[in-house]
Design a protein around this motif. Structure first.
Motif, PDB file in Angstrom:
ATOM      1  N   CYS B 196       0.837  -1.198   0.000  1.00 23.68           N
ATOM      2  CA  CYS B 196       0.000   0.000   0.000  1.00 23.68           C
ATOM      3  C   CYS B 196       0.870   1.246   0.000  1.00 23.68           C
ATOM      4  O   CYS B 196       2.032   1.214   0.407  1.00 23.68           O
ATOM      5  CB  CYS B 196      -0.900   0.021   1.249  1.00 23.68           C
ATOM      6  N   ASN B 197       0.263   2.364  -0.419  1.00 24.27           N
ATOM      7  CA  ASN B 197       1.007   3.618  -0.418  1.00 24.27           C
ATOM      8  C   ASN B 197       1.110   4.239   0.957  1.00 24.27           C
ATOM      9  O   ASN B 197       2.140   4.795   1.319  1.00 24.27           O
ATOM     10  CB  ASN B 197       0.319   4.636  -1.344  1.00 24.27           C
ATOM     11  N   GLU B 198       0.042   4.130   1.680  1.00 29.13           N
ATOM     12  CA  GLU B 198      -0.042   4.858   2.946  1.00 29.13           C
ATOM     13  C   GLU B 198      -0.471   3.916   4.063  1.00 29.13           C
ATOM     14  O   GLU B 198      -1.117   2.889   3.804  1.00 29.13           O
ATOM     15  CB  GLU B 198      -1.122   5.953   2.837  1.00 29.13           C
ATOM     16  N   ILE B 199      -0.157   4.322   5.272  1.00 28.06           N
ATOM     17  CA  ILE B 199      -0.641   3.582   6.430  1.00 28.06           C
ATOM     18  C   ILE B 199      -1.348   4.565   7.363  1.00 28.06           C
ATOM     19  O   ILE B 199      -0.799   5.629   7.673  1.00 28.06           O
ATOM     20  CB  ILE B 199       0.513   2.878   7.167  1.00 28.06           C
ATOM     21  N   LEU B 200      -2.541   4.178   7.773  1.00 28.32           N
ATOM     22  CA  LEU B 200      -3.300   5.002   8.717  1.00 28.32           C
ATOM     23  C   LEU B 200      -3.241   4.287  10.070  1.00 28.32           C
ATOM     24  O   LEU B 200      -3.567   3.104  10.164  1.00 28.32           O
ATOM     25  CB  LEU B 200      -4.752   5.114   8.226  1.00 28.32           C
ATOM     26  N   ILE B 201      -2.806   5.017  11.064  1.00 26.39           N
ATOM     27  CA  ILE B 201      -2.586   4.423  12.391  1.00 26.39           C
ATOM     28  C   ILE B 201      -3.607   4.986  13.389  1.00 26.39           C
ATOM     29  O   ILE B 201      -3.838   6.195  13.431  1.00 26.39           O
ATOM     30  CB  ILE B 201      -1.154   4.764  12.885  1.00 26.39           C
ATOM     31  N   ALA B 202      -4.216   4.084  14.164  1.00 25.80           N
ATOM     32  CA  ALA B 202      -5.114   4.527  15.246  1.00 25.80           C
ATOM     33  C   ALA B 202      -5.003   3.536  16.397  1.00 25.80           C
ATOM     34  O   ALA B 202      -4.539   2.409  16.209  1.00 25.80           O
ATOM     35  CB  ALA B 202      -6.545   4.615  14.737  1.00 25.80           C
ATOM     36  N   PRO B 203      -5.409   3.965  17.594  1.00 19.11           N
ATOM     37  CA  PRO B 203      -5.296   3.069  18.752  1.00 19.11           C
ATOM     38  C   PRO B 203      -6.311   1.926  18.648  1.00 19.11           C
ATOM     39  O   PRO B 203      -7.369   2.084  18.037  1.00 19.11           O
ATOM     40  CB  PRO B 203      -5.653   3.954  19.949  1.00 19.11           C
ATOM     41  N   CYS B 204      -5.989   0.800  19.290  1.00 23.60           N
ATOM     42  CA  CYS B 204      -6.877  -0.358  19.199  1.00 23.60           C
ATOM     43  C   CYS B 204      -7.637  -0.611  20.488  1.00 23.60           C
ATOM     44  O   CYS B 204      -8.313  -1.613  20.617  1.00 23.60           O
ATOM     45  CB  CYS B 204      -6.099  -1.610  18.812  1.00 23.60           C
ATOM     46  N   ARG B 205      -7.543   0.318  21.467  1.00 27.55           N
ATOM     47  CA  ARG B 205      -8.218   0.049  22.730  1.00 27.55           C
ATOM     48  C   ARG B 205      -8.416   1.330  23.536  1.00 27.55           C
ATOM     49  O   ARG B 205      -7.821   2.372  23.242  1.00 27.55           O
ATOM     50  CB  ARG B 205      -7.409  -0.949  23.562  1.00 27.55           C
ATOM     51  N   ALA B 222       4.166   4.597   3.392  1.00 26.78           N
ATOM     52  CA  ALA B 222       4.732   3.295   3.735  1.00 26.78           C
ATOM     53  C   ALA B 222       6.250   3.274   3.645  1.00 26.78           C
ATOM     54  O   ALA B 222       6.902   2.399   4.217  1.00 26.78           O
ATOM     55  CB  ALA B 222       4.140   2.216   2.828  1.00 26.78           C
ATOM     56  N   ASN B 223       6.799   4.248   2.923  1.00 24.51           N
ATOM     57  CA  ASN B 223       8.262   4.253   2.777  1.00 24.51           C
ATOM     58  C   ASN B 223       8.944   5.246   3.708  1.00 24.51           C
ATOM     59  O   ASN B 223      10.099   5.614   3.496  1.00 24.51           O
ATOM     60  CB  ASN B 223       8.640   4.540   1.315  1.00 24.51           C
ATOM     61  N   ALA B 224       8.214   5.701   4.717  1.00 24.55           N
ATOM     62  CA  ALA B 224       8.812   6.690   5.621  1.00 24.55           C
ATOM     63  C   ALA B 224      10.028   6.097   6.316  1.00 24.55           C
ATOM     64  O   ALA B 224      10.079   4.903   6.603  1.00 24.55           O
ATOM     65  CB  ALA B 224       7.766   7.134   6.650  1.00 24.55           C
ATOM     66  N   MET B 229       8.710  -3.303   7.587  1.00 26.42           N
ATOM     67  CA  MET B 229       7.562  -4.215   7.526  1.00 26.42           C
ATOM     68  C   MET B 229       8.063  -5.639   7.365  1.00 26.42           C
ATOM     69  O   MET B 229       8.901  -5.914   6.500  1.00 26.42           O
ATOM     70  CB  MET B 229       6.655  -3.825   6.366  1.00 26.42           C
ATOM     71  N   VAL B 230       7.528  -6.531   8.193  1.00 29.70           N
ATOM     72  CA  VAL B 230       7.888  -7.939   8.086  1.00 29.70           C
ATOM     73  C   VAL B 230       6.630  -8.692   7.656  1.00 29.70           C
ATOM     74  O   VAL B 230       5.624  -8.720   8.378  1.00 29.70           O
ATOM     75  CB  VAL B 230       8.418  -8.501   9.424  1.00 29.70           C
ATOM     76  N   SER B 231       6.722  -9.288   6.472  1.00 34.98           N
ATOM     77  CA  SER B 231       5.551  -9.974   5.935  1.00 34.98           C
ATOM     78  C   SER B 231       5.203 -11.204   6.755  1.00 34.98           C
ATOM     79  O   SER B 231       6.078 -11.842   7.346  1.00 34.98           O
ATOM     80  CB  SER B 231       5.825 -10.435   4.495  1.00 34.98           C
ATOM     81  N   ALA B 232       3.940 -11.537   6.741  1.00 36.17           N
ATOM     82  CA  ALA B 232       3.506 -12.829   7.278  1.00 36.17           C
ATOM     83  C   ALA B 232       4.136 -13.936   6.434  1.00 36.17           C
ATOM     84  O   ALA B 232       4.462 -13.728   5.264  1.00 36.17           O
ATOM     85  CB  ALA B 232       1.992 -12.926   7.214  1.00 36.17           C
ATOM     86  N   GLU B 233       4.298 -15.102   7.059  1.00 33.76           N
ATOM     87  CA  GLU B 233       4.826 -16.234   6.295  1.00 33.76           C
ATOM     88  C   GLU B 233       3.772 -16.666   5.273  1.00 33.76           C
ATOM     89  O   GLU B 233       2.641 -16.963   5.639  1.00 33.76           O
ATOM     90  CB  GLU B 233       5.135 -17.405   7.232  1.00 33.76           C
TER      91      GLU B 233
END
Lengths: 496, 496, 496, 496
Positions: B196-205, B222-224, B229-233
């Protein structure tokens, strides 16, 4: 000399057999990186029988005082069955729930042909029983590994063998010669066949007269001319690590498809040849003896499964949550019920008429198998629920052990304080292996489908007893009498 | 210009981002054979919005008359929600049940920050709402793909952010500068983030005052610098074919772990910064909007699933067996109930106070999600039962297509007459992909665990109404009155 | 004049009808202490339609401007169905989950004969439609109560009517005269028939040509010569109090058996007479219209049920226990899902061809009914678990209100502090009534058995759509094309 | 002389005891038409022990060579337990699944106080053990019936005895005198107490020091001054016939409430008096011994239940329908699994330390009880589904046997040809009794609730073993070692 070493077993496999895997013919099944997983698993049979700690359990002596693998001796008493159960539990516990198959499945086929061959000889004056005994000696003296070729490839499941479009959907006699027979056709789901010395073939169903050519049982070396084995698609590849797939990288059952193309079987290795009315008996008798299997090894698999669920709960820090406790309780019940039912099937074993053999109580064994298989998917739901989404999204171990990433991943994937991250990730990977599609399918289809168990239970049920109880309560007098109820006093009593 | 082409999307990903997969840093995420699967799946969003047949459904115009992706526009009416449902169904139907995620998840995060930012501004005089609107414009004008970074890595789940051993278990503000903030920490299960180009971050709780540093929401490319980023297996490897893994080779969701190491976020991209009492609202509001998701795409997955079960029954020749009909009936009920409940959640949608937005009815949506997830493992049992042991033991497609084996395998793996063997084997492989551990875990954990749904349902339940009904029937007069019961006549009536 | 009073209804039942109950012929059904329970329940229909608060909902005007019960007017739009649903909910909520049956069941039979009579007339030139309309006017003008006689007594369920040993296992034409027909046979499970003015008879199954004599539909007054009604065995006796049986003492559905012994039916009241190919259509059409019933009243019963469980938890002081919260959550889901599915069946209603009528969506309605009925026993387990053993062991209210015992029992049966003992005991008694064998059987057998719903769902399923989805995912090209899939783009896309 | 006759038993009950039923004080409990049902059921204990066919099983001799009821002798070996199981099965089979309670429950209480009294004496130098032995002799020599008063009335279940508003929510010592103690309070669910000679009282839970007054165990004649017994509300009335209620009219367990109002207990009959730390041990020990109960009698009840389902299927002509066969198979599994698990609990019995007693294996017994109780409601759904709506709507037997109706009802209620209508109706009535609310509640609450079993299973689970298995598979070395795993060889092996 009759208990061979793991190395002898491995050497014995270099015999020119035709095995395919992942699109390629494998020239040496003992060195291919994938087949080696299957090889080492089967070899555990030999590792254990050579281990002094387990020799008393796993081996016995034959009439000549020669040591012989206990699994190659038929069971004649409840004590034999209970000992066999301990053997299978040991095999399974060592190998993460999956007994290595050097003799595990085919021993039950050997018992089946032993019992039925005598019946055929009695009716037709054949000498199959002698063949069986000679074959048994051959196996015992060489401590051979052998696979059980029961399930035909079947084609349209609604049709009998003679009705199929292709005759090759069931293994069949193509021609009879002075010295033996020529067979063709295919069998499938034949566990560890590519890594066994011998294959024992028997029919998988009842037949009618026009199915005669398909009523055939025999044994054959795995490298016989005309035999082609195609391995099941493995879950792993050459690069897979034990970290990422702790079970799949240790156990490759390799339920292969075996194709027979005009394979010659000498007279001495034939145990059924056209006596179609005995085909069903062989299949049924195999099932009787084989019922100890899943009812035993699954108990060990569930021990492991319940442990994994418990540790995941602890490593995630949620072991006190009420829904987690509830799920763990369920898993304990499930694991222990399978153990109790499996053991009870041996305690209340059944003696086979016309033989000196015993096998697990069929009603109990079927209930146990059904109970296990029918609840498996609930068990997987619970362990996946406890383990968390990480089961699906965890990075590869190659990332975790990559020095560029290790320290940061070790930090961010920590769970409960005090639990090493590596332990938590190892358990996550174990849960993934335990809940794979492969495990699911094995659980419900191996040793007979859920419907097969239901049919057996219905056939074995003591409906007369049940009905007598209900009629007595409903005060129905219809002339039927049942021995358990005939002497019971009236109720309510007539006491004025 | 605001609807870009798939190629423009792909080009935009060559931006130096730091992505690891299977132990290696991937220099170009658009060309790696595994990541390419994820790339092509996400690209379907662009393929579809450029397809004239679907343009009307998938795009709209903004206030300036510029075309804009419909998913980037908030939903203000029931009709909007029902249209969004059609959008998600199309995405999911095209991609075998999995909507490609260029905007699929993060749109709901964007709605959540839109609603909550206004509340914060109102209380504290901040200008987050303006930031959100500027960000939305940025996304719309460039038709960007963006991922939603919600779930923190969490560490010990029994502890709040400030109580953890490592501060990095939750994304946090490490430092505040004149121009922005410096953030560190980690998020996990972030679907398709590496593509993805961008990541939107928000709290989860929800948080407390001492968790203040963790109460942070922002967007970031995403390239900041500082983002790893570590991909899932992945479930597949470079050699996997579409034949062997028809779904896993087509869809790689890649729920990655994202590590932030002192990443700078400029002021204009911050939507929450320490106002801890709003952290929980953002998480909760995200859930409200996101509830349409699983309730919609799962309906398409079940359409496919039920079809696979039906075809396996037909290809195996067992479609008339009563137990098979019973299982198919169950699957139809399951698939249709999910569709009905998901649609009803939109029909009876909820309007968010302080905004002009609507989202699916939370009670109905939670029931739908729970129903779906809780029954999934039963569905997999049924399809595996119908498909047979071949799901576990089928050879690789490489064997099937190997010219040395093809003809013989094509013969022996035939099923019902008239069904090409290849079709049967393709369906077997599809069933395997549909019932993988990955699918299981995704089903019960994505969009909130089973327990999360139960808690929501309990919280939303109208117990006063239920209790009023029971008290009336039991003739309990305790002074409580409920509007639905207060005017009802006596029963039984007094009619002499 | 077309909305009568409860007293007028009661007076109308003193008509010499032949009704048996508990071994005795009842001379006046309006004064027998047990039948009075049924009488008062049916009378609630009249109580409510005379209540100014509910008149707008429950009544309408006919073409002449005369008031008419809304239930006697066919439903032609979704709005009509949704209003009918509100009518049934009101009836059910007032009467503890059981709509009083003055018109509740038979209105659906009236709709069925309306639709099918036109088809017969069209084919055979009969004038049944005219008869139906005249009958409807008769019902409307006199605001009559009428019962639906659908289910024949059936004998051996494996045989068709003409194959039975006794011809009386199905209602049949014994003789045809110049003015009408003479019928004999028996119907069973005919709710509230002993307390209705009229009985509407229709076949309950498809028939063949030799079943011709059994293909008969008509209406007849309940007091017609030759009709004997035998009441179901009641759950209560004359001494039962509302305290001990709050529901069973309020609602006696009285699903009676009706025996016809040479009953004369005049021509004007015949709606089917030997046109055997339409027998099945009448049964099926009744089911279509009747599907709104259980899907609506059960929602009200579950409201009450869930309230009782909640209050028992509170009164026992266990409402915070995690397993209790879990069970309450389950009950809420169950109650709400039934409401949503029932309502959705109306929202997505089906228009009947050859008519201007609509009825609930059959797929959704069947899923709703199956879901409700199949989960009922789990619901009863949960509420009994929460309520405790006291449901089985509580003393009679006669002991509780006995002055010698009252104070001591009031003390010892106290639960949570602050809850009057009487409230707790009343709730215990309510739980007992809600989980009686009668309720169980009603739930799974009324409106069609579980198997009947499964057969309908299987018949209605859109398998072509499901299969198209699966084939596309498995890349199977077999020439079949489905409109929902034909225009979808390739996936994965070819993007280089 | 130590085996008395049924008549002697009945005579012994005419002792002035205070018993209430349905609002009235019953002067002679042996002649009341309802209590007589309970009387005759309990009397079956004596009928059977006087029957020569069963004497060997049911009686033994004491040290003086006097005959004594086997149930009054403690079990010291597996063989004793297996014999006791046969005793209970006989009792239960004769009485339609419900063992008559002359000693059935209280024998387990007697064992419990025997074991625990010695512990108290050891710690405090009391002489309770002597009291217990004297009491046992008293019971043996007079062959007395005795009821077990365990469950206190409890009040708010969230509070301990000392925290309750009313002290009478638990039986307690009100005063201590030179010769004994004065007790007050109430016990509930005390099966057959109004028809027993003696009542044995013990605490039902663990206590703390301030609960001291409630830590009391003793025995008392049922007619002691100050004791009031209030019967449970019966399911039948005086007019009920065996036809309509074949079980409820034969078995009235009468789980009474017993109120103690300043009842004097002489020293010799006291077994615990204030030693609060032993209260919980008595309750727990009772449960240990009592675990044989449900695990045995339910097996007989299910024999009857399965028979009723089978006969209903046959009588209705639907025994070949696949869904019916499926349900019957399920019932067979259920019935047989309960038998196997119950028997296994005895086979693998547990010896109690500090005593020479054995009791059923707690893990197995709890699993058996939970399995039985948790599946009961599914069983009732299945039998009701098979039996049909007639279970709810069948007329009273009074109608069936009314000469005015008999012939016509006998005709119309016929089922499968050849089955007498009366048999079919009798079976319908039996099904109704088997699936009553009373049976449901008894099943899940008697012998401990479902949650109680879950807690026991969790407490008894061998988590260390499970965890060792999982750690070995996941290759986790954390220093823990388990004896079952420590000697196992490495897997996979290192074979080069």
């Amino acid at each position: 000399m009759a208990i061979i070493s793991p190395k002898q077993y491995i050497e014995s496999l270099k015999d020119g057999r035709v095995v395919y895997l992942n699109g390629k013919r494998i020239n040496d099944v003992t060195t291919d990186p994938i087949l080696k997983v299957c090889r080492d698993w089967v070899a555990m049979d030999y590792v254990l029988s050579n281990n002094p700690d387990f020799k008393d359990l796993l081996t016995d002596v034959d009439e000549d005082g020669e040591p012989v693998n206990f699994a190659l001796i038929p069971q004649r008493t409840k004590a034999d069955l209970l000992r066999l159960r301990e053997v299978v539990k040991l095999w399974a516990r060592v190998c993460f729930g999956k007994p290595p198959g050097a003799k595990f499945v085919a021993k039950d086929g050997l018992n089946a042909v032993t019992v039925v061959s005598r019946r055929i000889d009695k009716k037709y004056g054949t000498n199959y029983a002698e063949n069986v005994e000679a074959y048994r000696k051959h196996l015992q003296r060489n401590d051979l590994s052998f696979a059980m070729g029961l399930t035909d490839i079947k084609g349209d499941r609604g049709l009998r063998p003679a009705q199929q479009i292709h005759p090759d959907y069931y293994v069949r006699i193509e021609e009879e010669t002075a010295d033996g027979i020529i067979v063709s056709g295919a069998k499938t789901h034949i566990s560890q066949a590519p890594l066994c010395n011998e294959i024992l073939i028997a029919p998988c169903r009842a037949m009618r007269e026009d199915d005669k050519a398909f009523a055939v049982a025999f044994s054959v070396p795995a490298n016989a001319k005309g035999i082609t084995m195609v391995s099941a698609e493995p879950e792993i590849n050459a690069e897979t690590s034990l970290f990422d797939h702790p079970i799949a990288k240790s156990v490759f059952i390799n339920d292969a498809t075996i194709i027979f193309d005009k394979v010659f079987i000498p007279k001495e290795r034939i145990f059924l040849k056209g006596e179609w009315e005995f085909a069903g008996q062989m299949a049924y008798m195999f099932a009787n003896f084989h019922r100890l299997s899943a009812e035993t090894y699954k108990s060990m698999e569930l021990e492991l499964f319940t442990g994994a669920a418990t540790l995941m709960a602890e490593y995630n820090g949620i072991e006190k949550a009420s829904h987690v406790r509830d799920k763990l309780t369920w898993l304990v019940m499930y694991a222990e019920a399978v153990e109790i039912l499996g053991k009870a099937a041996c305690e209340y074993c059944t003696a086979e008429k016309d033989s000196s053999y015993v096998y697990p109580n069929p009603m109990i064994a079927n209930i146990c198998k059904y109970y296990f298989a029918n609840n498996w998917h609930t068990a997987t739901k619970y362990i996946q629920d406890i383990a968390g989404g990480i089961v699906a999204t965890c990075p590869s171990g190659k990332d975790y052990f990559n020095p560029e990433l290790h320290d940061i991943l070790d930090k961010v994937f920590g769970g409960k304080a005090g639990v090493p991250t590596e332990h938590r990730l190892r358990m996550v990977k174990l849960v993934r292996d335990l809940t794979s599609c492969y495990e699911d399918v094995l659980t419900i289809h191996a040793e007979g489908s859920l419907e097969a168990q239901k049919l057996s239970i219905l056939a074995l049920a003591d409906f007369d007893r049940y009905k007598a109880a209900a009629k007595r309560a409903a005060r129905i007098e219809d002339g039927t009498r049942h021995r358990d109820f005939v002497g019971l006093p009236a109720f309510p009593p007539d006491l004025k």
